[in-house]
Design an enzyme around this catalytic site. Structure first.
Site, mmCIF file in Angstrom:
data_model
loop_
_atom_site.group_PDB
_atom_site.id
_atom_site.type_symbol
_atom_site.label_atom_id
_atom_site.label_comp_id
_atom_site.label_asym_id
_atom_site.label_seq_id
_atom_site.Cartn_x
_atom_site.Cartn_y
_atom_site.Cartn_z
ATOM 1 N N GLY A 125 29.847 38.292 41.658
ATOM 2 C CA GLY A 125 31.021 38.247 40.783
ATOM 3 C C GLY A 125 31.310 36.854 40.267
ATOM 4 O O GLY A 125 32.467 36.456 40.140
ATOM 5 N N ALA A 126 30.245 36.127 39.914
ATOM 6 C CA ALA A 126 30.393 34.712 39.541
ATOM 7 C C ALA A 126 30.680 34.505 38.068
ATOM 8 O O ALA A 126 30.730 33.370 37.607
ATOM 9 C CB ALA A 126 29.125 33.949 39.923
ATOM 10 N N ASN A 127 30.915 35.575 37.311
ATOM 11 C CA ASN A 127 31.091 35.411 35.873
ATOM 12 C C ASN A 127 32.530 35.125 35.446
ATOM 13 O O ASN A 127 32.780 34.797 34.289
ATOM 14 C CB ASN A 127 30.585 36.658 35.129
ATOM 15 C CG ASN A 127 31.258 37.933 35.602
ATOM 16 O OD1 ASN A 127 30.798 38.539 36.561
ATOM 17 N ND2 ASN A 127 32.331 38.350 34.961
ATOM 18 N N GLY B 288 36.938 34.224 36.991
ATOM 19 C CA GLY B 288 37.910 34.031 38.058
ATOM 20 C C GLY B 288 37.452 33.152 39.199
ATOM 21 O O GLY B 288 36.887 32.073 38.998
ATOM 22 N N TYR C 126 42.676 49.111 47.790
ATOM 23 C CA TYR C 126 42.429 47.664 47.799
ATOM 24 C C TYR C 126 42.676 47.081 49.189
ATOM 25 O O TYR C 126 41.883 46.268 49.688
ATOM 26 C CB TYR C 126 43.321 46.980 46.763
ATOM 27 C CG TYR C 126 43.176 45.484 46.736
ATOM 28 C CD1 TYR C 126 41.990 44.885 46.327
ATOM 29 C CD2 TYR C 126 44.234 44.665 47.120
ATOM 30 C CE1 TYR C 126 41.858 43.504 46.298
ATOM 31 C CE2 TYR C 126 44.117 43.287 47.093
ATOM 32 C CZ TYR C 126 42.925 42.710 46.677
ATOM 33 O OH TYR C 126 42.792 41.344 46.666
#
Length: 280
Positions: free
Chosen positions: A8-10, A12, A165
């Site tokens: 999820g490095a793309n 935030g 969540y």
């Protein structure tokens, strides 16, 4: 030169973490679901430090075949992997289930990362030394407080996105705790992280109560750069600064924190690990 893989490095937190590690001269593997967004992030990170290697691998953590293809690619292309940051996660806009009957965000956040980590363990071990262990940093959240292991792996049609969540984040914490135990003596350390309330696109499409909470507290939230500080600390600080006794601990603000949920026990962590093994 060390190498770190960040899921999820793309955007935030993941993007902020990647930029900071690039500035610390760490080579990076960005594991992203979207190739387009991944390429944009890759360019941005490369600009932060043109001297480091920044590679993109696409994978969907909710698709285990995709995860396994990605790990084969990593093992073929890299001789070392010093840090794995299990960062990716999302709040579902609505409850969906995978073909396996598991709530989709739990499947991606926990099972996807479980399989990813397991498939890369040999490379992590190979890259570690007695004085510099390999590190696995898994993003959790204070939302673990609302998580319940009794809901894990069950198809609950009435489950709310908020509780889904919370369950994800409890699973992340328990996974990090058990990973430390399972790899004891193998020169691997494992931590879970609460980044604080961070202002990102995370939760932007979340309906209902949780979506209203995100909207209301948005102006008070931390920047992604501030929220990434604990992950960066655990990925790069000397082990002495982290504390050798804190392997498996839950961190916030770069310090180990006491947890407050009756489901956080050695027995529950071991149970979650054993239940997850069926997906390998």
């Amino acid at each position: 030169m060390k190498t770190a893989l960040i899921t999820g490095a793309n955007s935030g937190l993941g993007l902020a973490t990647a930029r900071a590690l690039a500035q610390r001269s760490v080579n990076l593997i960005l594991l992203c679901r979207s190739e387009r967004k991944g390429r944009e992030a890759q360019l941005s990170i490369q600009q932060a430090n043109p001297a480091v290697r920044v590679d993109l691998i696409t994978a969907d953590l909710a698709d285990l075949a995709s995860v396994r293809r990605a790990t084969v690619q990593v093992r073929e292309q890299y001789d070392t992997l010093n840090v794995l940051i299990n960062n990716a996660g999302y709040t579902p806009a609505r409850i969906e289930f995978t073909p396996e009957g598991i709530e989709k965000s739990f499947f991606a956040s926990h099972i996807g990362h479980f399989v990813l980590t397991h498939e890369l363990l040999d490379l992590l071990k190979k890259s570690a030394t007695a004085t510099e262990p390999a590190r696995v940093v898994t993003l959790s959240s204070a939302a673990y407080l609302g998580g319940r292991t009794s809901r894990f792996f069950r198809r609950i049609e009435t489950l709310s996105p908020t509780l889904a969540y919370c369950d994800d984040k409890l699973a992340n914490l328990l996974f990090a705790k058990e990973l430390a135990k399972r790899t004891a003596g193998q020169n691997i350390v494992s931590y879970s992280v609460h980044p604080g309330a961070v202002k990102t696109n995370f939760g932007a499409d979340t309906p209902g109560f949780l979506g209203k909470v995100f909207a209301l507290v948005g102006p008070l939230m931390r920047t992604p750069e501030r929220g990434a500080e604990t992950s960066i600390f655990l990925a790069s600080a000397p082990l002495k600064a982290i504390g050798e006794r804190n392997n498996g601990a839950y961190f916030a603000d770069s310090r180990p924190k006491t947890t407050y949920n009756g489901d956080i026990t050695d027995e529950k962590a071991a149970w979650l690990w054993e239940k997850s093994l069926v997906y390998l």
